[in-house]
Design a protein around this motif. Structure first.
Motif, mmCIF file in Angstrom:
data_model
loop_
_atom_site.group_PDB
_atom_site.id
_atom_site.type_symbol
_atom_site.label_atom_id
_atom_site.label_comp_id
_atom_site.label_asym_id
_atom_site.label_seq_id
_atom_site.Cartn_x
_atom_site.Cartn_y
_atom_site.Cartn_z
ATOM 1 N N ILE A 76 0.874 -1.284 -0.295
ATOM 2 C CA ILE A 76 -0.007 0.005 -0.098
ATOM 3 C C ILE A 76 0.783 1.212 -0.090
ATOM 4 O O ILE A 76 0.224 2.218 -0.386
ATOM 5 C CB ILE A 76 -0.961 -0.068 1.229
ATOM 6 N N LYS A 77 2.011 0.954 0.222
ATOM 7 C CA LYS A 77 2.928 2.262 0.309
ATOM 8 C C LYS A 77 3.340 2.706 -1.327
ATOM 9 O O LYS A 77 4.099 3.918 -1.530
ATOM 10 C CB LYS A 77 4.160 1.972 0.868
ATOM 11 N N LYS A 78 3.002 1.733 -2.031
ATOM 12 C CA LYS A 78 3.276 2.218 -3.742
ATOM 13 C C LYS A 78 1.876 2.485 -4.449
ATOM 14 O O LYS A 78 0.928 2.156 -3.903
ATOM 15 C CB LYS A 78 3.945 1.022 -4.338
ATOM 16 N N TRP A 79 1.880 3.076 -5.550
ATOM 17 C CA TRP A 79 0.765 3.760 -6.099
ATOM 18 C C TRP A 79 -0.014 2.352 -6.788
ATOM 19 O O TRP A 79 0.672 1.558 -7.259
ATOM 20 C CB TRP A 79 1.159 4.622 -7.074
ATOM 21 N N ALA A 80 -1.433 2.472 -6.486
ATOM 22 C CA ALA A 80 -2.104 1.484 -6.975
ATOM 23 C C ALA A 80 -3.344 2.014 -7.856
ATOM 24 O O ALA A 80 -3.663 3.369 -7.596
ATOM 25 C CB ALA A 80 -2.876 0.364 -6.087
ATOM 26 N N GLN A 81 -3.706 1.505 -8.633
ATOM 27 C CA GLN A 81 -5.199 2.101 -9.556
ATOM 28 C C GLN A 81 -6.362 1.218 -8.957
ATOM 29 O O GLN A 81 -6.158 -0.232 -9.120
ATOM 30 C CB GLN A 81 -4.884 1.824 -10.869
ATOM 31 N N CYS A 82 -7.359 1.895 -8.840
ATOM 32 C CA CYS A 82 -8.602 1.077 -8.470
ATOM 33 C C CYS A 82 -9.942 1.620 -8.999
ATOM 34 O O CYS A 82 -9.885 2.645 -9.421
ATOM 35 C CB CYS A 82 -8.858 1.187 -6.808
ATOM 36 N N GLU A 83 -10.876 0.486 -9.265
ATOM 37 C CA GLU A 83 -11.909 0.963 -9.973
ATOM 38 C C GLU A 83 -13.091 0.340 -9.378
ATOM 39 O O GLU A 83 -13.060 -0.697 -8.862
ATOM 40 C CB GLU A 83 -12.193 0.479 -11.418
ATOM 41 N N ILE A 84 -13.958 1.243 -8.805
ATOM 42 C CA ILE A 84 -15.307 0.786 -7.944
ATOM 43 C C ILE A 84 -16.460 0.836 -8.894
ATOM 44 O O ILE A 84 -16.752 2.061 -9.392
ATOM 45 C CB ILE A 84 -15.595 1.509 -6.711
ATOM 46 N N LEU A 85 -17.109 -0.062 -9.131
ATOM 47 C CA LEU A 85 -18.275 -0.220 -10.014
ATOM 48 C C LEU A 85 -19.469 -0.291 -9.028
ATOM 49 O O LEU A 85 -19.665 -1.340 -8.756
ATOM 50 C CB LEU A 85 -17.939 -1.001 -11.191
ATOM 51 N N ALA A 86 -20.455 0.409 -9.078
ATOM 52 C CA ALA A 86 -21.486 0.371 -8.446
ATOM 53 C C ALA A 86 -22.866 0.621 -8.981
ATOM 54 O O ALA A 86 -23.055 1.578 -9.645
ATOM 55 C CB ALA A 86 -21.350 1.224 -6.957
ATOM 56 N N ASN A 87 -23.785 -0.236 -8.571
ATOM 57 C CA ASN A 87 -25.148 -0.443 -9.195
ATOM 58 C C ASN A 87 -26.090 -0.144 -8.142
ATOM 59 O O ASN A 87 -26.432 -1.069 -7.157
ATOM 60 C CB ASN A 87 -25.497 -1.801 -9.846
ATOM 61 N N GLY A 88 -26.520 0.938 -7.951
ATOM 62 C CA GLY A 88 -27.512 1.448 -6.840
ATOM 63 C C GLY A 88 -28.715 0.696 -6.926
ATOM 64 O O GLY A 88 -29.500 0.640 -5.846
ATOM 65 N N ASP A 89 -29.280 0.420 -8.110
ATOM 66 C CA ASP A 89 -30.594 -0.446 -8.142
ATOM 67 C C ASP A 89 -30.562 -1.669 -7.528
ATOM 68 O O ASP A 89 -31.594 -2.304 -7.016
ATOM 69 C CB ASP A 89 -31.080 -0.445 -9.437
#
Length: 201
Positions: free
Chosen positions: A118-131
């Protein structure tokens, strides 16, 4: 279409729980080490279904970085905004909803992957469907000098009995005092062109 929600220079559009809890440092939203437990949320729009992509790393601290979705801004504030917490990039989680406040009790599915630094850069994507009340996260470590990487799914949340999806601000959390986390290149898509498919995997 992906829309930036952070200009890389100011905290315009963001509201913190306390003055000076967050600053902009080297183009990133930076949580201050001496700040109390709290959050900063995007105040220009709320999101029910969305794709949120960002880069994250921890400068110092004793807890995984944390973000909050589907929470609620109110006075007095709820613990963790009463939100669903994702811990990028390694996929820890917490359910702050009133009546829950626990690790999920079977509502989170964690997928196997290497334990990333976690001390190094990471890329994250959160995909959320509210329905449907389903939210998923995919992450990957960024090689030195890289601007993107091929992510893999690390976490899924779903509560079929009490769907959590609702219009809410996107928030970055300071889990506890002593943590310095950094977030940059924050972009959001809403509505989502394909709510079932990651674009970073």
């Amino acid at each position: 279409m992906l829309v930036p929600v952070f200009d890389g220079k100011t905290l315009d559009g963001w509201t913190a729980h306390a003055k000076d809890a967050f600053v902009v440092r080297n183009g990133a939203i930076h949580s201050q080490k001496n700040a109390s437990r709290g959050w900063i949320y995007y105040n220009k729009r709320q999101y029910k279904s969305f794709r949120w992509i960002f880069k994250v790393r921890q400068v110092s601290g004793d807890h995984q970085p944390t973000v909050l979705i589907w929470g609620k801004v109110q006075t007095p504030p709820l613990n963790g905004l009463g939100a669903i917490q994702f811990q990028p990039p390694n996929g820890g989680a917490w359910d702050y909803r009133p009546g829950h406040n626990n690790g999920g009790k079977g509502l989170f599915t964690r997928y196997p992957h290497p334990r990333w630094d976690i001390k190094k850069w990471a890329q994250c994507e959160i995909l959320a469907n509210g329905d449907t009340g389903i939210a998923r996260m995919a992450c990957c470590p960024l090689p030195d000098g890289a601007t993107k990487c091929k992510a893999q799914e690390v976490l899924k949340f779903e509560d079929k009995k009490e769907p959590a999806g609702r219009e809410a601000p996107l928030a970055i959390q300071i889990h506890n005092k002593g943590i310095e986390d950094e977030y940059k290149d924050l972009v959001v898509e809403s509505p989502v062109a394909d709510p079932a498919k990651f674009i970073t995997t």
